[in-house]
Design a protein around this motif. Structure first.
Motif, PDB file in Angstrom:
ATOM      1  N   LYS A  83     -95.797 -54.574-106.097  1.00  7.03           N
ATOM      2  CA  LYS A  83     -95.712 -55.626-105.089  1.00  7.03           C
ATOM      3  C   LYS A  83     -95.643 -55.832-103.581  1.00  7.03           C
ATOM      4  CE  LYS A  83     -93.829 -58.089-108.745  1.00  7.03           C
ATOM      5  NZ  LYS A  83     -92.654 -58.872-108.977  1.00  7.03           N
ATOM      6  N   ALA A  84     -95.168 -54.142-103.382  1.00 10.79           N
ATOM      7  CA  ALA A  84     -95.138 -53.568-101.908  1.00 10.79           C
ATOM      8  C   ALA A  84     -96.475 -53.941-101.107  1.00 10.79           C
ATOM      9  CB  ALA A  84     -94.481 -52.073-101.431  1.00 10.79           C
ATOM     10  N   ALA A  85     -97.589 -53.143-101.833  1.00 12.55           N
ATOM     11  CA  ALA A  85     -99.159 -53.082-101.435  1.00 12.55           C
ATOM     12  C   ALA A  85     -99.801 -54.974-101.585  1.00 12.55           C
ATOM     13  CB  ALA A  85     -99.957 -52.839-102.235  1.00 12.55           C
ATOM     14  N   TRP A  86     -99.083 -55.786-102.371  1.00 12.14           N
ATOM     15  CA  TRP A  86     -98.758 -57.443-102.488  1.00 12.14           C
ATOM     16  C   TRP A  86     -99.174 -57.947-101.150  1.00 12.14           C
ATOM     17  CZ3 TRP A  86     -97.065 -60.773-107.195  1.00 12.14           C
ATOM     18  CH2 TRP A  86     -97.069 -59.769-108.380  1.00 12.14           C
ATOM     19  N   PRO A  87    -100.372 -58.545-100.499  1.00 10.36           N
ATOM     20  CA  PRO A  87    -100.550 -59.338 -99.818  1.00 10.36           C
ATOM     21  C   PRO A  87     -99.006 -60.250 -99.437  1.00 10.36           C
ATOM     22  CG  PRO A  87    -102.263 -60.980-100.944  1.00 10.36           C
ATOM     23  CD  PRO A  87    -100.965 -59.598-102.028  1.00 10.36           C
ATOM     24  N   THR A  88     -99.472 -60.541 -97.841  1.00 15.99           N
ATOM     25  CA  THR A  88     -97.592 -61.093 -96.860  1.00 15.99           C
ATOM     26  C   THR A  88     -97.932 -62.445 -96.627  1.00 15.99           C
ATOM     27  OG1 THR A  88     -98.890 -60.409 -95.377  1.00 15.99           O
ATOM     28  CG2 THR A  88     -96.756 -58.951 -96.139  1.00 15.99           C
ATOM     29  N   ASP A  89     -99.419 -63.196 -97.209  1.00 11.19           N
ATOM     30  CA  ASP A  89     -99.392 -64.815 -96.631  1.00 11.19           C
ATOM     31  C   ASP A  89     -99.046 -65.541 -97.398  1.00 11.19           C
ATOM     32  OD1 ASP A  89    -101.578 -66.798 -97.617  1.00 11.19           O
ATOM     33  OD2 ASP A  89    -101.128 -66.893 -94.518  1.00 11.19           O
ATOM     34  N   PRO A  90     -97.591 -66.001 -97.801  1.00  7.94           N
ATOM     35  CA  PRO A  90     -96.796 -66.661 -98.175  1.00  7.94           C
ATOM     36  C   PRO A  90     -97.921 -67.872 -99.082  1.00  7.94           C
ATOM     37  CG  PRO A  90     -95.926 -67.229 -95.834  1.00  7.94           C
ATOM     38  CD  PRO A  90     -97.190 -66.431 -95.676  1.00  7.94           C
ATOM     39  N   SER A  91     -98.941 -67.903 -98.783  1.00  3.77           N
ATOM     40  CA  SER A  91     -99.950 -69.037 -99.697  1.00  3.77           C
ATOM     41  C   SER A  91    -100.479 -67.745-100.452  1.00  3.77           C
ATOM     42  CB  SER A  91    -101.183 -69.320 -98.582  1.00  3.77           C
ATOM     43  OG  SER A  91    -101.790 -69.208 -98.279  1.00  3.77           O
ATOM     44  N   GLU A  92    -101.167 -66.801-100.292  1.00  5.25           N
ATOM     45  CA  GLU A  92    -101.276 -66.138-101.309  1.00  5.25           C
ATOM     46  C   GLU A  92    -100.348 -65.940-102.466  1.00  5.25           C
ATOM     47  OE1 GLU A  92    -104.161 -62.672 -99.641  1.00  5.25           O
ATOM     48  OE2 GLU A  92    -103.915 -64.407 -97.519  1.00  5.25           O
ATOM     49  N   ARG A  93     -99.344 -65.271-102.162  1.00  7.81           N
ATOM     50  CA  ARG A  93     -98.104 -64.270-102.664  1.00  7.81           C
ATOM     51  C   ARG A  93     -97.987 -66.358-103.900  1.00  7.81           C
ATOM     52  NH1 ARG A  93     -95.662 -59.816-101.625  1.00  7.81           N
ATOM     53  NH2 ARG A  93     -93.648 -60.363-102.795  1.00  7.81           N
ATOM     54  N   LYS A  94     -98.130 -67.407-103.184  1.00  8.44           N
ATOM     55  CA  LYS A  94     -97.878 -68.262-104.186  1.00  8.44           C
ATOM     56  C   LYS A  94     -98.601 -68.737-105.149  1.00  8.44           C
ATOM     57  CE  LYS A  94     -97.388 -73.492-103.938  1.00  8.44           C
ATOM     58  NZ  LYS A  94     -97.956 -74.348-103.940  1.00  8.44           N
ATOM     59  N   GLU A  95    -100.140 -68.153-104.773  1.00  6.37           N
ATOM     60  CA  GLU A  95    -101.204 -68.670-105.572  1.00  6.37           C
ATOM     61  C   GLU A  95    -101.362 -67.165-107.297  1.00  6.37           C
ATOM     62  OE1 GLU A  95    -106.018 -68.367-106.383  1.00  6.37           O
ATOM     63  OE2 GLU A  95    -105.412 -68.021-104.283  1.00  6.37           O
ATOM     64  N   LEU A  96    -100.813 -65.966-106.080  1.00  2.00           N
ATOM     65  CA  LEU A  96    -100.011 -64.795-107.393  1.00  2.00           C
ATOM     66  C   LEU A  96     -98.796 -65.425-107.954  1.00  2.00           C
ATOM     67  CD1 LEU A  96    -100.764 -61.925-105.439  1.00  2.00           C
ATOM     68  CD2 LEU A  96    -102.103 -62.488-106.924  1.00  2.00           C
ATOM     69  N   GLN A  97     -98.219 -65.768-107.687  1.00  2.00           N
ATOM     70  CA  GLN A  97     -96.703 -65.979-108.937  1.00  2.00           C
ATOM     71  C   GLN A  97     -96.948 -67.292-109.655  1.00  2.00           C
ATOM     72  OE1 GLN A  97     -94.857 -64.604-108.529  1.00  2.00           O
ATOM     73  NE2 GLN A  97     -95.421 -63.648-107.447  1.00  2.00           N
ATOM     74  N   GLU A  98     -98.118 -68.143-108.731  1.00  4.36           N
ATOM     75  CA  GLU A  98     -98.875 -69.695-110.356  1.00  4.36           C
ATOM     76  C   GLU A  98     -99.965 -68.854-110.981  1.00  4.36           C
ATOM     77  OE1 GLU A  98     -99.861 -72.492-106.898  1.00  4.36           O
ATOM     78  OE2 GLU A  98     -98.648 -72.995-107.100  1.00  4.36           O
ATOM     79  N   ASN A  99     -99.949 -68.261-111.120  1.00  5.08           N
ATOM     80  CA  ASN A  99    -100.914 -67.592-112.454  1.00  5.08           C
ATOM     81  C   ASN A  99    -100.792 -66.332-112.851  1.00  5.08           C
ATOM     82  OD1 ASN A  99    -103.836 -69.205-111.383  1.00  5.08           O
ATOM     83  ND2 ASN A  99    -103.439 -68.329-109.391  1.00  5.08           N
ATOM     84  N   TRP A 100     -99.360 -65.475-112.834  1.00  6.73           N
ATOM     85  CA  TRP A 100     -98.678 -65.224-113.324  1.00  6.73           C
ATOM     86  C   TRP A 100     -98.341 -65.429-114.713  1.00  6.73           C
ATOM     87  CZ3 TRP A 100     -98.575 -60.253-111.111  1.00  6.73           C
ATOM     88  CH2 TRP A 100     -97.923 -59.098-111.768  1.00  6.73           C
ATOM     89  N   ARG A 101     -98.501 -64.709-116.094  1.00  4.84           N
ATOM     90  CA  ARG A 101     -98.305 -64.573-116.816  1.00  4.84           C
ATOM     91  C   ARG A 101     -97.104 -63.889-118.014  1.00  4.84           C
ATOM     92  NH1 ARG A 101     -99.990 -69.493-116.022  1.00  4.84           N
ATOM     93  NH2 ARG A 101    -101.564 -69.970-116.693  1.00  4.84           N
ATOM     94  N   GLU A 102     -95.963 -64.632-118.416  1.00  3.72           N
ATOM     95  CA  GLU A 102     -94.890 -64.075-118.829  1.00  3.72           C
ATOM     96  C   GLU A 102     -94.266 -64.047-119.829  1.00  3.72           C
ATOM     97  OE1 GLU A 102     -94.000 -61.182-117.874  1.00  3.72           O
ATOM     98  OE2 GLU A 102     -94.418 -60.658-116.203  1.00  3.72           O
ATOM     99  N   PRO A 103     -94.035 -63.653-121.107  1.00  2.73           N
ATOM    100  CA  PRO A 103     -93.863 -62.371-120.978  1.00  2.73           C
ATOM    101  C   PRO A 103     -95.278 -61.612-121.915  1.00  2.73           C
ATOM    102  CG  PRO A 103     -92.935 -63.642-122.502  1.00  2.73           C
ATOM    103  CD  PRO A 103     -93.299 -64.736-122.071  1.00  2.73           C
ATOM    104  N   GLY A 104     -94.930 -60.041-121.752  1.00  2.00           N
ATOM    105  CA  GLY A 104     -95.994 -59.580-122.205  1.00  2.00           C
ATOM    106  C   GLY A 104     -96.174 -58.954-120.985  1.00  2.00           C
ATOM    107  N   GLY A 105     -96.153 -59.235-119.629  1.00  5.26           N
ATOM    108  CA  GLY A 105     -96.140 -58.588-118.534  1.00  5.26           C
ATOM    109  C   GLY A 105     -97.470 -58.496-118.172  1.00  5.26           C
ATOM    110  N   ILE A 106     -98.523 -59.523-118.388  1.00  4.45           N
ATOM    111  CA  ILE A 106    -100.164 -58.660-118.482  1.00  4.45           C
ATOM    112  C   ILE A 106     -99.891 -59.738-116.938  1.00  4.45           C
ATOM    113  CG2 ILE A 106    -100.370 -59.000-120.605  1.00  4.45           C
ATOM    114  CD1 ILE A 106    -101.450 -62.427-119.543  1.00  4.45           C
TER     115      ILE A 106
END
Length: 112
Positions: A83-106
């Protein structure tokens, strides 16, 4: 836009259709390889991200146009990146979080 008056779209004129395949499960690598070597009658263009079960951290890209077809590694899924290498732009981080799927950690892994 006047040039489009009376224009018949190619989808109607030539009977072209399209679809989008989406999956939250990886492809079986042997079956994907077999399928990717087959002929695809009527397919003019295909492209997209591919997730293979034997390369859980790597993202692949499939592209096909006419008789030319290629699948290649293009990097890592965000779920495999520190996660330290993830984009720092808030809109890019928001898009990543919106597409994140748990459980299962995929995380953000899918084929489309």
């Amino acid at each position: 836009m006047d040039s489009l008056v009376g224009h018949t779209p190619e989808t109607e004129e030539y009977g072209i259709a399209s679809f989008v395949y989406r999956a939250r499960r990886p492809f079986d690598p042997q079956r994907f390889e077999k399928w990717s070597q087959e002929t695809w009658p009527g397919v003019l263009r295909a492209k997209g991200l591919v997730w293979l079960a034997d390369e859980m951290e790597k993202a692949c890209f499939l592209q096909q146009a006419g008789v030319m077809r290629q699948t290649e590694d293009i990097g890592y899924w965000w779920a495999a990146v520190d996660k330290a290498a993830w984009p720092t732009d808030p809109s890019e981080r928001k898009e990543l979080q919106e597409n994140w799927r748990e459980p299962g950690g995929i995380g953000v892994r899918k084929s489309w």
